[in-house]
Design a protein around this motif. Sequence first.
Motif, short mmCIF file in Angstrom:
data_model
loop_
_atom_site.label_atom_id
_atom_site.label_comp_id
_atom_site.label_asym_id
_atom_site.label_seq_id
_atom_site.Cartn_x
_atom_site.Cartn_y
_atom_site.Cartn_z
N VAL A 142 24.82 28.06 25.96
CA VAL A 142 24.56 27.93 24.53
C VAL A 142 24.69 29.25 23.80
CG1 VAL A 142 23.12 25.90 24.69
CG2 VAL A 142 22.10 28.13 25.04
N THR A 143 24.81 30.34 24.53
CA THR A 143 24.98 31.63 23.86
C THR A 143 26.43 32.08 23.85
OG1 THR A 143 24.50 32.81 25.92
CG2 THR A 143 22.67 32.42 24.41
N GLU A 144 27.28 31.55 24.72
CA GLU A 144 28.68 31.94 24.74
C GLU A 144 29.34 31.55 23.42
OE1 GLU A 144 30.12 30.04 28.22
OE2 GLU A 144 29.29 31.54 29.58
N ALA A 152 28.69 32.92 14.08
CA ALA A 152 27.26 32.97 14.39
C ALA A 152 27.04 32.39 15.78
CB ALA A 152 26.44 32.22 13.36
N ALA A 153 26.03 32.89 16.47
CA ALA A 153 25.65 32.37 17.78
C ALA A 153 24.32 31.65 17.67
CB ALA A 153 25.53 33.51 18.79
N ASP A 247 32.48 38.53 25.69
CA ASP A 247 32.38 37.31 24.89
C ASP A 247 31.78 37.58 23.51
OD1 ASP A 247 32.00 34.22 24.58
OD2 ASP A 247 30.02 35.06 24.21
N ARG A 248 30.84 38.48 23.44
CA ARG A 248 30.15 38.76 22.18
C ARG A 248 29.40 40.09 22.31
NH1 ARG A 248 27.39 35.41 25.30
NH2 ARG A 248 25.15 35.69 25.62
N VAL A 249 28.94 40.59 21.17
CA VAL A 249 28.10 41.78 21.13
C VAL A 249 26.86 41.45 20.32
CG1 VAL A 249 27.93 44.19 20.43
CG2 VAL A 249 30.10 43.30 21.29
N GLU A 250 25.69 41.61 20.93
CA GLU A 250 24.42 41.35 20.27
C GLU A 250 23.80 42.69 19.87
OE1 GLU A 250 23.46 37.47 23.14
OE2 GLU A 250 22.09 39.17 23.09
N VAL A 251 23.42 42.81 18.61
CA VAL A 251 22.83 44.05 18.10
C VAL A 251 21.47 43.73 17.51
CG1 VAL A 251 23.10 46.00 16.54
CG2 VAL A 251 25.13 44.94 17.57
N ARG A 273 29.44 40.02 28.87
CA ARG A 273 30.75 39.80 29.47
C ARG A 273 31.16 38.33 29.42
NH1 ARG A 273 27.81 42.61 33.61
NH2 ARG A 273 28.40 44.79 33.84
N LYS A 274 32.47 38.13 29.46
CA LYS A 274 33.00 36.79 29.65
C LYS A 274 32.64 36.30 31.04
CE LYS A 274 37.07 37.48 26.67
NZ LYS A 274 38.56 37.62 26.66
N LYS A 275 32.42 34.99 31.17
CA LYS A 275 32.05 34.40 32.45
C LYS A 275 33.12 33.41 32.92
CE LYS A 275 27.99 36.45 32.47
NZ LYS A 275 28.02 37.06 31.13
N PRO A 276 33.19 33.15 34.22
CA PRO A 276 34.14 32.15 34.71
C PRO A 276 33.83 30.77 34.15
CG PRO A 276 33.33 33.52 36.51
CD PRO A 276 32.47 33.82 35.32
#
Length: 817
Positions: A142-144, A152-153, A247-251, A273-276
Motif C-alpha cells: 500500500v505504500t509502493e 500522493a502515497a 520507488d519513492r522518497v519520503e521526507v 527501494r523498488k521491490k521485486p
Amino acid sequence: MTYSMQPHPARSTLASAVAAALLLLAAPAMAQQAAAPDASAIHVLQIAAGPLDAALEQLARKAGLTLTYQAGELRGLHSAGLAGSHDAETALRLLLAGSGLTAVPLGPGAFALRALPRTGDAAQGGEQKLAEITVTAGNAAVTETENSGAYAAALAGTATRFVLSPRETPQSLTVITRQQMDDQGSVTLADVLQQTPGVTVSHDDSERYNYYARGFSLNSFQYDGVPTFDFGTNSNGLGMRDMAIYDRVEVVRGANGLMSGAGSPAGAVNLVRKKPTRQFQAYAQASVGSEDRYRAETDLSGPLNADGSVRARLVAAYQDHGAHIAYYRQDKRVAYGVIEADVTPRTRLLAGLDYQKIGSQGSSFGQNPLFYSDGSRTRFDRSFNPAARWTNADSSSTRVFAAAEHLFDNGWQLRAEASHWKGDTDQRQANIISWGPYPDQTTGLATLQRGTKTYAIDSNSLDAYAAGPFQWLGHQHELVFGINASHRDSNYVAASGGNLAIDYRRWNNAAPQPSTLRVSQTQTYAFKEYAAYGAARFKPADGLSLIVGSRLNAYERTGDLVYGSGGTGRDDAKEKHKLVPYAGAVYDLNASWSAYLSHASIFEPQSVSDANARVLPSTTGASWESGLKGEFFDRKLNASVALFQIRQDNLADYVATDANERDVYRAIDGTTTRGIEAEVSGQLRPDWQIMAGATWSRPRDKDGQRIDTTRPERSAKLATSYRLPGAWRQLTVGANLNWQGRTWYATTLAGDVPARADEGSFAVAGLMARYVFNSRLSAVLNINNVFDKTYYSGYGLYGSSHYGDPRNAQLTVRASF
C-alpha cells in the motif's frame, strides 16, 4: 511491518470534549471502551470497480476490519466492486473472488490474506487449500507508488515506524512518488528534494549538494527506513544518489530522533527501494537532452519460479552528460539487484546489492568566487569554470544488504536487516580560490590552488524490530520496539600541489599539473552508535490516537587530525544513555479533517570545530508542531497546514574557511525558529495530479538576528500534470514552479573590507508533456528553466557561488513490456 486497514469510527462524547485541549496541550484523554468489530453485522456497501487494494481499503473503513497482507500480493489486481447489504466476511470474500486470494481469520474483525494454490480447480471438484507461500505483512503493498499514476502515497512509515497515512502522522510529511519523479525528469536525489516543499537544495560545486529544511541542515538519511551514514558535505559524489532504483522518497520535517538516532530539527529523508514483483514487468528507456546529455535505463522484475515464491528485480542505468559549465563532463553507471523469497508460509528473506560509479572531468571544489579583492561582486558568465581542464572527481559506492521478516499468527511481525556499505572518492583539483586571496578585477590576477583529495568510508549497520497490535481496555493499539547498531570508519587525505598565479580572464582553463604533492591534512574517524527504541500508538478514544516513544542512544566518535604543518588535533565525542523522547497526538475532527500536535527532543552530535580547533558540543533543544491535516476523494488527495517552533542550544553557525582549508564554526545558544508550512498533494480530479507547498521559516538567535542568511525564509513549490480529455487523451501536460525569497551573504575581506552579495526573490519554471502512443510506448519532454532565469543554485560556502542551469530540454522515450 504489518499494515492494518482500520476505520475512523464515530467519536465518543468524552473524546469530543478533549478536542479543544488537544489543539493547545495534547492532553491525554481517557476513553470509553469500544467493543471489537462484529463480523456478523450487516453493512450497506457501494464499492466501485477498480484496484483491489482500494476496494479492500473502503471495506476496512466501513466495516472496521484489520487486514494484513503481503507486499506484492495485490499489485496489479482489480475488483469488480460490490453493492448491497453484506456482513463483513461475506463482503471480503466477494471482493476477493477471482483474485487468487482468500481471507483467513486472525481474531475478531482481523483477517490475513493468503494466496490460493495454483493447482486444483474448485469448479471441477478439486479441493482448494491454502498455498504454502507468504502471508507476511503488507505495508509495501500500500505504500509502493510505481504504476499508481499518483502524486500522493496512501501510507508512509518514516516518522515513527508505524505505517500511517499522512493524516494519521503527527508531523509534516511529503512523499515524492515514482510518477512525479518520472514526470519531472528527476534522476538524482537533488532533483527530488528540489521538488519537495519545505526543502532547500544548495549546489555547492560540481560534485556536492547540501540540503536544508526549516533553516537547518537536512542530514539524516535512511534506506527502507534504516538509518545510514553515507551522506555528508565532504563525501563529494557519494551523496549524488541516482533515482533509478527507488520507488519513492519520503521526507519528514521536524525532529526525528525516534527513528534517525539524532534529533535534527530539519527532519529525515527515507529512500525506499523498488521491490521485486510477482508478475513480470519491464521497461527500457533512453533520454537525450541539451548540453550533450544522454541517459539509458532498464528495469526488469518478476517471479523466478512457477508460484512466484521467489522473485527478483534488476535495474541498470548509464548516463553521460555535459553541462552549461565549460569543460565539465560526467558519466555515471548504476546497477541494482534484489531477490526476495518466501521460504515458509510466514517467513521471507531478501538480499540485494546496489552500485554506483561516477566519473567527472573539469570538476570544481567550490565554484566561482563571489567577490573581487576590493569587495565588489564578481559577474562571471554562467559557463565560467574556475577549475583546470585536467581536474577530475571519481566516486564509487557499493552497498550489500539482507533482511529477514516473519509474521506471527497474532499479527505481530519481526524484521531484521543488516547492511555493509563502502564508498570512496578520489579528486585531482586545481581551482581558483574563492575565500582569499580574492581575484583582482583590474589586473585579472587570481590564485589557483592545486592538490588532491581522497575520502573513503566503510560502514556496517544492523536494524531489528518487532511490531504488532494489542488489545487493551476494549481498543486495539499498536506497539513497536527495536534496536540499531552502526559502525563506521572513514579516512580523508588532502595533499597540496602548490598555488599558481593566473590571469583568470585569459588562462583558458589551462594550467600545469603539480610535479610533487605534500600531504596537508588527514582525518581518520571511527563512529559507533547503539540505540534501543520503543513506541506505542494508543487509541484511548474514538477518533483519538496518541503516539509516545523514546530512543536511548549511546554514541562514540574518535577522530585523529593531522596537518601538514605538523599540528595535530582530536575530534572525540561520547554520549551515554542519551534519551530522545517523542510524543504526538491526532484527533479526527470529522470524516475529512484531523488536528495534531507533536513534541520531540533535539540531540545531534557535531563534528565541526571553532576557530581554536575545538569541536562544538552536541546540539540540544526541543521541537513543537501542531496543525490540521485533511484527506479527500477517498484518500486520493492530502492537505495539511502546520505551525512549528524550534529551540536550540549549541547550534553550529558557519563563519569562514581558514588557511588549512578547515571550515570554522561558532556555537549559538538560545536560538528560536518559528514557522508555518502548507501543502496539498494528490488527485484534484480524475487525471489531474498536483503537489504544492509553501513554507515560511524564521530562525533567529537570542538577539533576534537572522541565522544563515543564505537560506531562504520563504519558499513555494508547485508540480502538476493533467491528462487531456477526449481525442487528446493520450497527451498529458504539466508544469513545475519553484519560488524562494531573498537571501544574502556578508563577510569581511582582508584589510577589513566589507563585502556583501544579495540574491533577490526569484522563481524557476518548467514544462512537461507526455504522449502515450500505445500501452507499451510513451515519450516525455521536459523543458527546465523555461524562462532562462539567471540565479544562484547555491552560494556562501567557501565564499563561492554556483549558477543554476540555464534553459534546457530533455526527451525520454520508454518502452514497457
